[in-house]
Design a protein around this motif. Structure first.
Motif, PDB file in Angstrom:
ATOM      1  N   THR A  58       0.850  -1.185   0.000  1.00 19.51           N
ATOM      2  CA  THR A  58       0.000   0.000   0.000  1.00 19.51           C
ATOM      3  C   THR A  58       0.886   1.234   0.000  1.00 19.51           C
ATOM      4  N   THR A  59       0.347   2.321  -0.464  1.00 19.89           N
ATOM      5  CA  THR A  59       1.127   3.546  -0.581  1.00 19.89           C
ATOM      6  C   THR A  59       1.672   4.025   0.768  1.00 19.89           C
ATOM      7  N   THR A  60       2.857   4.612   0.732  1.00 23.31           N
ATOM      8  CA  THR A  60       3.407   5.245   1.931  1.00 23.31           C
ATOM      9  C   THR A  60       3.374   6.769   1.780  1.00 23.31           C
ATOM     10  N   GLY A  61       2.684   7.219   0.739  1.00 23.84           N
ATOM     11  CA  GLY A  61       2.410   8.648   0.588  1.00 23.84           C
ATOM     12  C   GLY A  61       1.177   8.952   1.417  1.00 23.84           C
ATOM     13  N   VAL A  62       1.355   9.665   2.527  1.00 26.41           N
ATOM     14  CA  VAL A  62       0.245   9.861   3.459  1.00 26.41           C
ATOM     15  C   VAL A  62      -0.563  11.128   3.165  1.00 26.41           C
ATOM     16  N   GLY A  63      -0.116  11.913   2.183  1.00 24.22           N
ATOM     17  CA  GLY A  63      -0.808  13.155   1.863  1.00 24.22           C
ATOM     18  C   GLY A  63      -0.117  14.336   2.507  1.00 24.22           C
ATOM     19  N   LEU A  64      -0.592  15.534   2.211  1.00 27.96           N
ATOM     20  CA  LEU A  64      -0.031  16.782   2.739  1.00 27.96           C
ATOM     21  C   LEU A  64       1.452  16.936   2.388  1.00 27.96           C
ATOM     22  N   GLY A  65       1.881  16.288   1.293  1.00 24.49           N
ATOM     23  CA  GLY A  65       3.277  16.400   0.875  1.00 24.49           C
ATOM     24  C   GLY A  65       4.226  15.549   1.700  1.00 24.49           C
ATOM     25  N   ILE A  66       3.724  14.459   2.283  1.00 22.55           N
ATOM     26  CA  ILE A  66       4.543  13.624   3.164  1.00 22.55           C
ATOM     27  C   ILE A  66       4.616  12.202   2.622  1.00 22.55           C
ATOM     28  N   GLY A  67       5.829  11.663   2.588  1.00 25.53           N
ATOM     29  CA  GLY A  67       6.043  10.259   2.239  1.00 25.53           C
ATOM     30  C   GLY A  67       6.793   9.604   3.382  1.00 25.53           C
ATOM     31  N   ILE A  68       6.337   8.415   3.793  1.00 26.24           N
ATOM     32  CA  ILE A  68       6.998   7.717   4.898  1.00 26.24           C
ATOM     33  C   ILE A  68       7.237   6.252   4.500  1.00 26.24           C
ATOM     34  N   PRO A  69       8.202   6.024   3.591  1.00 25.87           N
ATOM     35  CA  PRO A  69       8.542   4.631   3.300  1.00 25.87           C
ATOM     36  C   PRO A  69       9.088   3.986   4.574  1.00 25.87           C
ATOM     37  N   HIS A  70       8.684   2.736   4.843  1.00 24.05           N
ATOM     38  CA  HIS A  70       9.113   2.104   6.092  1.00 24.05           C
ATOM     39  C   HIS A  70       9.102   0.588   5.968  1.00 24.05           C
TER      40      HIS A  70
END
Length: 154
Positions: A58-70
Motif C-alpha cells: 500500500t502507498t506510503t504517501g500519506v498526503g499533505l506532501g509527506i512520504g513515509i517509506p518504512h
C-alpha cells in the motif's frame, strides 16, 4: 516517541537537505544508502527488498506532501529514521495526489512492531500540523530539522 529519541533515531548524518532523486524507487535507494553509510544497515539488499515490498502492499504517501517509506527487517541494527526534503516533490502515490516534499524513511529491526507503530504514529501526528511542515521546509541545517521534530513530538 520521546524528544530525546530523535537524537538516537535521526542523527545529523541521516538528514539531507539536498534534492533527492525525483523517482520514488530511486529516492528510497538514496535514503537507504544514507542509512548504510551511517552504519545502520547490515544488508542493503535485504533492507531494500523489505522497503519495496512494503511499497507494493500500500502507498506510503500519506498526503499533505509527506512520504513515509518504512519497513521492519533484520537488515538494520537499530531503529532508524532518515529524512530528505524535496523542492519538486516525489510521487509516493498519496491519496491526495500531491507529491511528497518531506520524506521520512523508517527502518526497524524485525520484531519491533510496537516500536515501529509508535514511531510511525508519533511522526504522523506531528506532521499533521502545518507549522511543523513549514518549519521542516524552512530548516537550514540538519540540526534545525532535528529541533523541529523534537518540539513536534514533545
Amino acid at each position: 516517541m520521546d524528544p530525546q529519541d530523535i537524537d538516537t533515531l535521526l542523527p545529523p548524518e541521516l538528514v539531507s537537505l539536498e534534492e533527492p532523486p525525483a523517482e520514488k524507487d530511486a529516492c528510497i535507494k538514496h535514503l537507504l544508502d544514507m542509512a548504510v553509510e551511517a552504519g545502520r544497515v547490515e544488508d542493503r539488499e535485504a533492507a531494500l527488498e523489505a522497503l519495496l515490498a512494503r511499497e507494493e502492499e500500500t502507498t506510503t504517501g500519506v498526503g499533505l506532501g509527506i512520504g513515509i517509506p518504512h519497513a521492519q527487517t533484520d537488515a538494520v541494527t537499530q531503529p532508524t529514521v532518515v529524512f530528505a526534503r524535496s523542492e519538486r516533490g516525489v510521487d509516493f502515490d498519496a491519496m491526495d495526489d500531491e507529491p511528497a516534499t518531506l520524506i521520512f524513511m523508517l527502518l526497524v529491526p524485525e520484531g519491533g512492531s510496537e516500536e515501529h507503530l509508535g514511531m510511525l504514529s508519533s511522526l504522523s501526528r506531528a506532521l499533521m500540523h502545518e507549522d511543523v511542515r513549514d518549519s521542516l521546509h524552512e530548516a537550514e541545517s540538519p540540526e534545525a530539522v532535528r529541533e523541529t521534530l523534537k518540539e513536534a513530538v514533545a
